[in-house]
Design an enzyme around this catalytic site. Structure first.
Site, mmCIF file in Angstrom:
data_model
loop_
_atom_site.group_PDB
_atom_site.id
_atom_site.type_symbol
_atom_site.label_atom_id
_atom_site.label_comp_id
_atom_site.label_asym_id
_atom_site.label_seq_id
_atom_site.Cartn_x
_atom_site.Cartn_y
_atom_site.Cartn_z
ATOM 1 N N CYS A 106 0.819 -1.211 0.000
ATOM 2 C CA CYS A 106 0.000 0.000 0.000
ATOM 3 C C CYS A 106 0.852 1.258 0.000
ATOM 4 O O CYS A 106 1.977 1.259 0.496
ATOM 5 C CB CYS A 106 -0.871 0.031 1.255
ATOM 6 S SG CYS A 106 -1.875 -1.433 1.426
ATOM 7 N N ARG A 111 4.359 1.013 -6.385
ATOM 8 C CA ARG A 111 4.316 0.064 -5.268
ATOM 9 C C ARG A 111 3.304 -1.057 -5.520
ATOM 10 O O ARG A 111 3.316 -2.063 -4.818
ATOM 11 C CB ARG A 111 3.952 0.793 -3.962
ATOM 12 C CG ARG A 111 4.992 1.813 -3.541
ATOM 13 C CD ARG A 111 4.491 2.682 -2.404
ATOM 14 N NE ARG A 111 4.325 1.943 -1.159
ATOM 15 C CZ ARG A 111 5.281 1.721 -0.277
ATOM 16 N NH1 ARG A 111 6.497 2.173 -0.510
ATOM 17 N NH2 ARG A 111 5.039 1.052 0.830
ATOM 18 N N TRP A 115 -2.939 -2.482 -1.620
ATOM 19 C CA TRP A 115 -2.492 -3.791 -2.113
ATOM 20 C C TRP A 115 -3.101 -4.761 -1.113
ATOM 21 O O TRP A 115 -2.642 -4.865 0.021
ATOM 22 C CB TRP A 115 -0.964 -3.840 -2.110
ATOM 23 C CG TRP A 115 -0.366 -5.192 -2.358
ATOM 24 C CD1 TRP A 115 -0.196 -6.193 -1.440
ATOM 25 C CD2 TRP A 115 0.167 -5.689 -3.573
ATOM 26 N NE1 TRP A 115 0.399 -7.275 -2.032
ATOM 27 C CE2 TRP A 115 0.637 -6.992 -3.334
ATOM 28 C CE3 TRP A 115 0.293 -5.153 -4.860
ATOM 29 C CZ2 TRP A 115 1.232 -7.773 -4.324
ATOM 30 C CZ3 TRP A 115 0.890 -5.943 -5.833
ATOM 31 C CH2 TRP A 115 1.345 -7.233 -5.564
ATOM 32 N N ASN A 149 -0.886 1.313 5.910
ATOM 33 C CA ASN A 149 -0.057 0.355 5.157
ATOM 34 C C ASN A 149 0.430 -0.672 6.169
ATOM 35 O O ASN A 149 0.842 -0.293 7.263
ATOM 36 C CB ASN A 149 1.124 1.113 4.534
ATOM 37 C CG ASN A 149 2.158 0.194 3.917
ATOM 38 O OD1 ASN A 149 1.848 -0.929 3.520
ATOM 39 N ND2 ASN A 149 3.378 0.665 3.826
ATOM 40 N N GLY A 150 0.388 -1.956 5.837
ATOM 41 C CA GLY A 150 0.898 -2.976 6.757
ATOM 42 C C GLY A 150 -0.212 -3.825 7.340
ATOM 43 O O GLY A 150 -1.321 -3.878 6.788
ATOM 44 N N GLU A 166 19.312 -21.374 -7.098
ATOM 45 C CA GLU A 166 18.794 -20.008 -7.224
ATOM 46 C C GLU A 166 19.938 -19.004 -7.408
ATOM 47 O O GLU A 166 19.835 -18.078 -8.222
ATOM 48 C CB GLU A 166 17.949 -19.672 -5.991
ATOM 49 C CG GLU A 166 17.399 -18.260 -5.939
ATOM 50 C CD GLU A 166 16.479 -17.886 -7.101
ATOM 51 O OE1 GLU A 166 16.092 -18.765 -7.883
ATOM 52 O OE2 GLU A 166 16.177 -16.683 -7.235
ATOM 53 N N LYS A 225 20.299 -16.553 -10.635
ATOM 54 C CA LYS A 225 20.388 -15.084 -10.531
ATOM 55 C C LYS A 225 21.562 -14.574 -11.347
ATOM 56 O O LYS A 225 21.440 -13.600 -12.081
ATOM 57 C CB LYS A 225 20.567 -14.630 -9.068
ATOM 58 C CG LYS A 225 19.367 -14.694 -8.187
ATOM 59 C CD LYS A 225 18.290 -13.666 -8.444
ATOM 60 C CE LYS A 225 17.265 -14.116 -9.439
ATOM 61 N NZ LYS A 225 16.199 -14.943 -9.053
ATOM 62 N N GLU A 268 20.882 -14.912 -15.102
ATOM 63 C CA GLU A 268 19.849 -13.999 -15.595
ATOM 64 C C GLU A 268 20.351 -12.579 -15.808
ATOM 65 O O GLU A 268 20.022 -11.956 -16.801
ATOM 66 C CB GLU A 268 18.733 -13.877 -14.543
ATOM 67 C CG GLU A 268 17.658 -14.886 -14.597
ATOM 68 C CD GLU A 268 16.578 -14.539 -13.584
ATOM 69 O OE1 GLU A 268 16.861 -14.536 -12.372
ATOM 70 O OE2 GLU A 268 15.449 -14.259 -14.012
ATOM 71 N N HIS A 327 30.413 -36.968 -10.410
ATOM 72 C CA HIS A 327 29.762 -37.717 -11.484
ATOM 73 C C HIS A 327 29.749 -36.943 -12.791
ATOM 74 O O HIS A 327 28.934 -37.223 -13.665
ATOM 75 C CB HIS A 327 28.344 -38.110 -11.045
ATOM 76 C CG HIS A 327 28.362 -38.906 -9.775
ATOM 77 N ND1 HIS A 327 28.770 -40.213 -9.736
ATOM 78 C CD2 HIS A 327 28.084 -38.543 -8.505
ATOM 79 C CE1 HIS A 327 28.721 -40.639 -8.477
ATOM 80 N NE2 HIS A 327 28.310 -39.641 -7.715
ATOM 81 N N LYS A 349 9.209 -10.267 -17.178
ATOM 82 C CA LYS A 349 8.839 -10.496 -15.772
ATOM 83 C C LYS A 349 7.777 -11.582 -15.677
ATOM 84 O O LYS A 349 7.788 -12.393 -14.766
ATOM 85 C CB LYS A 349 8.346 -9.181 -15.155
ATOM 86 C CG LYS A 349 8.000 -9.269 -13.670
ATOM 87 C CD LYS A 349 9.240 -9.465 -12.833
ATOM 88 C CE LYS A 349 8.934 -9.622 -11.356
ATOM 89 N NZ LYS A 349 10.058 -10.255 -10.634
HETATM 90 C C1 AGP Z 1 13.287 -15.382 -11.645
HETATM 91 O O1 AGP Z 1 14.269 -14.455 -11.375
HETATM 92 C C2 AGP Z 1 12.785 -15.336 -13.028
HETATM 93 N N1 AGP Z 1 12.263 -14.085 -13.349
HETATM 94 C C3 AGP Z 1 11.948 -16.529 -13.451
HETATM 95 O O2 AGP Z 1 12.679 -17.691 -13.285
HETATM 96 C C4 AGP Z 1 10.593 -16.686 -12.729
HETATM 97 O O3 AGP Z 1 10.795 -17.125 -11.420
HETATM 98 C C5 AGP Z 1 9.711 -17.685 -13.506
HETATM 99 O O4 AGP Z 1 9.493 -17.178 -14.801
HETATM 100 C C6 AGP Z 1 8.403 -17.956 -12.833
HETATM 101 O O5 AGP Z 1 7.633 -16.801 -12.728
HETATM 102 P P1 AGP Z 1 6.386 -16.768 -11.778
HETATM 103 O O6 AGP Z 1 6.884 -16.932 -10.381
HETATM 104 O O7 AGP Z 1 5.749 -15.437 -12.020
HETATM 105 O O8 AGP Z 1 5.505 -17.911 -12.163
#
Ligand code: AGP
Length: 617
Positions: free
Chosen positions: A2, A27, A81, A107-108, A490, A494, A497, A513, A612
């Site tokens: 929010c 936000r 939100w 907010n919160g 992960e 990162k 990406e 292996h 995204k």
């Molecule tokens: C993560 O940094 C990426 N943007 C990507 O792997 C993402 O997690 C994936 O596309 C899934 O997206 P979602 O969580 O919106 O389903």
């Protein structure tokens, strides 16, 4: 999350509030509203949807609410939100007490809102929304004698949770009183006018003179001055700082990118996701009226996570936690494979689609496949009203706020927190953990936001020193074991990406292996080496890679001296439970990827070729 704003001065408040809310749009929000005070009256207009809808409602007279004449010069505004209560006009802010004399924007989350609502109801308060926020308006109105500032100080003492709010009362038409606990709040000092808001962009067009409100403080805002009080109501000195940010920097809260800002918002995202689900202290409560019915967890014989990318890694963590704590079998499936595989799944299976956006085509497809085969399907998502929430039998919301950076950061830690919560709730329902152990884990979970905050202090400098020697390396290998595996995956994702550096990630036991063939003196190996029953084995694997000349950067637990002698560099995270420390370990790995991207001159907010939200297969 929010956005809140308050204005008091001599110009028309409506315009200033609307323009301020527009600057807070980044936000994320699903509804909005404003309240204006003039001529012995407070009028409120709220609307579901974006600010255009609110402006239309205002132009329509807000369903009988005409623009005030003379124009109001004091008012409060909000972008919501949703966390508690559906997206609807009556749940949109501002909220007011039964007589409409006190209006608030919040907010919160107020954690003890249920108890407060009951006692306020017993005193005659009539509630008109499903929100936790509304209790603040009733509480202030009930306690009010003749001074809004001291009433807010006392009311704050009754409220539990983490929030920021601004209150306005018909009885004191020239003052706004705001308060803050954890959630952000900042004051803007203009010439004959003052502002209070969640973030600087809300008033940057009018003033660059800013006063920071600290945790637990109350701020009394008048056109000609501002007074900041501590939690006992004692006035404090606070310097006025001049902000020289441009608008874009202001939206990023002063950080150079959204990704960095979002990394720094992780403590908040965790607190919002965890706190009110753990108010019992000795257990977890996931029930949310109309959103998640805990009967979905009864009689479950298997949990299946379906997800993509980062969300898939959160599912992997869920497997470790649920199997260990709740003793239930868990499968974690890449959604794009699961949906076309003809999976064997049925009514006692709980299939959880994890998706930050709630719109990822493959995750939606996998959820649909499971549903068609009779499974109970739950969406674990950050976005209210997203397609996943409409396709599921129940929804578990992460409450990380809008994430703009393409690389998921704060939504990932919120997903981890929620799968831990789910694992604990399943354990509680199934009686697989001793009550003391359950309570201990709940306490450890509740401490995570604070630990992340501590961890972030000074971490960037340390990480940048590490990035300085490894940023040009063409290939990085990430390793871990047990709950460290999802974090290694992960961390590698990162870096890939946002830096376009080639990475691989493996369960450390797999090294021999195949992947060990890749290593030479030029390879940085990032090892997740936080405390775990298999830490000694991780150290053996580290020794193996070092014997091939590779340089090891380890994320270890503060106070554990066993890791440092085996590696070139250590990054320590605060001690917690071994199952939870990996959540802390991802923070330095996000920052490492970030610093390498920056050193390579790349923009981490918009990595090439990535979107995204992936709404196509
Ligand atoms: C993560 O940094 C990426 N943007 C990507 O792997 C993402 O997690 C994936 O596309 C899934 O997206 P979602 O969580 O919106 O389903």
């Amino acid at each position: 999350m929010c956005g809140i704003i308050g204005y008091v001065g001599s110009r028309p408040a409506e315009e200033i509030l609307l323009a301020g809310l527009r600057r807070l749009e980044y936000r994320g929000y699903d509804s909005a509203g404003i309240s204006l005070l003039a001529d012995g009256e407070i009028q409120s207009v709220r609307a579901v949807g974006n600010l255009d809808r609110l402006e239309e409602a205002l132009a329509d007279g807000g369903g009988g609410v005409a623009t005030l004449a003379p124009p109001a010069t004091i008012g409060i505004g909000h972008t919501r939100w949703a966390t508690h209560g559906r997206v609807s006009e009556r749940n949109a802010h501002p909220h007011c007490d039964s007589a409409g004399r006190v209006h608030v924007v919040v907010n919160g989350i107020v954690e003890n809102y249920m108890a407060l609502r009951e006692s306020l109801r017993a005193d005659g308060a009539v509630f008109s929304s499903e929100t936790d926020a509304e209790v603040i308006a009733h509480l202030i109105a009930t306690m009010y004698a003749d001074d809004l500032a001291s009433t807010v100080v006392r009311a704050l003492g009754e409220l539990e949770g983490f929030f920021a709010f601004v209150a306005m009362s018909l009885d004191e038409p020239d003052v706004l009183v705001a308060a803050r606990r954890e959630c952000p709040l900042v004051v803007g000092r203009g010439d004959g006018e003052s502002f209070v808001a969640s973030a600087v962009p809300a008033f940057l067009a009018h003033t660059r003179s800013v006063q920071i409100v600290e945790n637990g403080e109350v701020v009394v805002v008048r056109a000609d001055g501002v007074e900041i009080l501590d939690s006992a109501g004692v006035a404090l000195e606070r310097e006025v700082t001049r902000i020289d940010w441009d608008e874009e920097t202001a939206e990023k809260g002063g950080y150079e990118t959204f990704m960095l800002k979002e990394i720094h918002e992780q403590a908040d995202a965790l607190a919002e996701t965890i706190n009110d689900r753990t108010v019992r202290g000795d257990g977890v409560d996931l029930a949310e009226e109309g959103v998640f019915d805990e009967s979905l967890l009864h009689g479950v014989t298997r949990v299946v996570f379906v997800a993509c990318g980062t969300a898939y890694h959160a599912g992997l963590m869920g497997r470790y936690a649920i199997e260990e704590w709740a003793g239930l079998p868990v499968e974690v499936e890449i959604a794009s494979e699961y949906r076309y595989r003809g999976p064997i799944v049925g009514p006692t299976d709980l299939v959880i689609g994890i998706s930050q956006s709630g719109e990822t085509a493959d995750t939606l497809g996998a959820m649909r496949t499971a549903r068609e085969r009779g499974a109970r399907v739950v969406a674990l998502t950050n976005v209210m009203g997203s397609q996943a929430t409409r396709d599921a039998d129940g929804v578990l919301y992460t409450r990380a706020g809008l994430e703009i950076g393409v690389a998921a950061t704060k939504t990932f830690v919120a997903q981890l927190a929620l799968v831990y919560l789910l694992a604990l709730r399943l354990a509680e329902l199934r009686g697989t953990l001793a009550p003391e152990r359950l309570a201990e884990l709940v306490r450890a979970l509740r401490r995570l936001p604070q630990l992340v905050e501590e961890l972030l202090g000074g971490l960037e400098e340390r990480i940048d020193r590490i990035a300085e020697w490894c940023w040009e390396a063409p290939f990085f290998l990430y390793i871990g074991r047990h709950a460290g595996v999802p974090i290694a995956l992960e961390g590698a994702l990162k870096l890939k990406e946002i830096s376009y550096v080639s990475t691989d990630a493996y369960a450390a036991g797999e090294m021999k292996h195949g992947p060990i063939a890749m290593l030479d003196e030029s390879t940085p190996v990032v090892a997740v080496a936080t405390s775990s029953p298999v830490l000694a084995k991780v150290l053996n694997n580290i020794d193996e890679v070092r014997a091939r000349g590779a340089k090891v950067i380890a994320v270890s637990t503060a106070g554990d001296a066993t890791v440092a002698p085996h590696v070139e560099a250590t990054i320590e995270v605060p001690a917690s439970d071994p199952m939870l420390e990996p959540l802390l370990a991802v923070v330095p790995l996000q920052l490492l990827a970030y610093r390498i991207a920056m050193r390579r001159g790349l923009n981490p907010d918009q990595p090439r070729n990535l979107a995204k939200t992936v709404t196509v297969e």
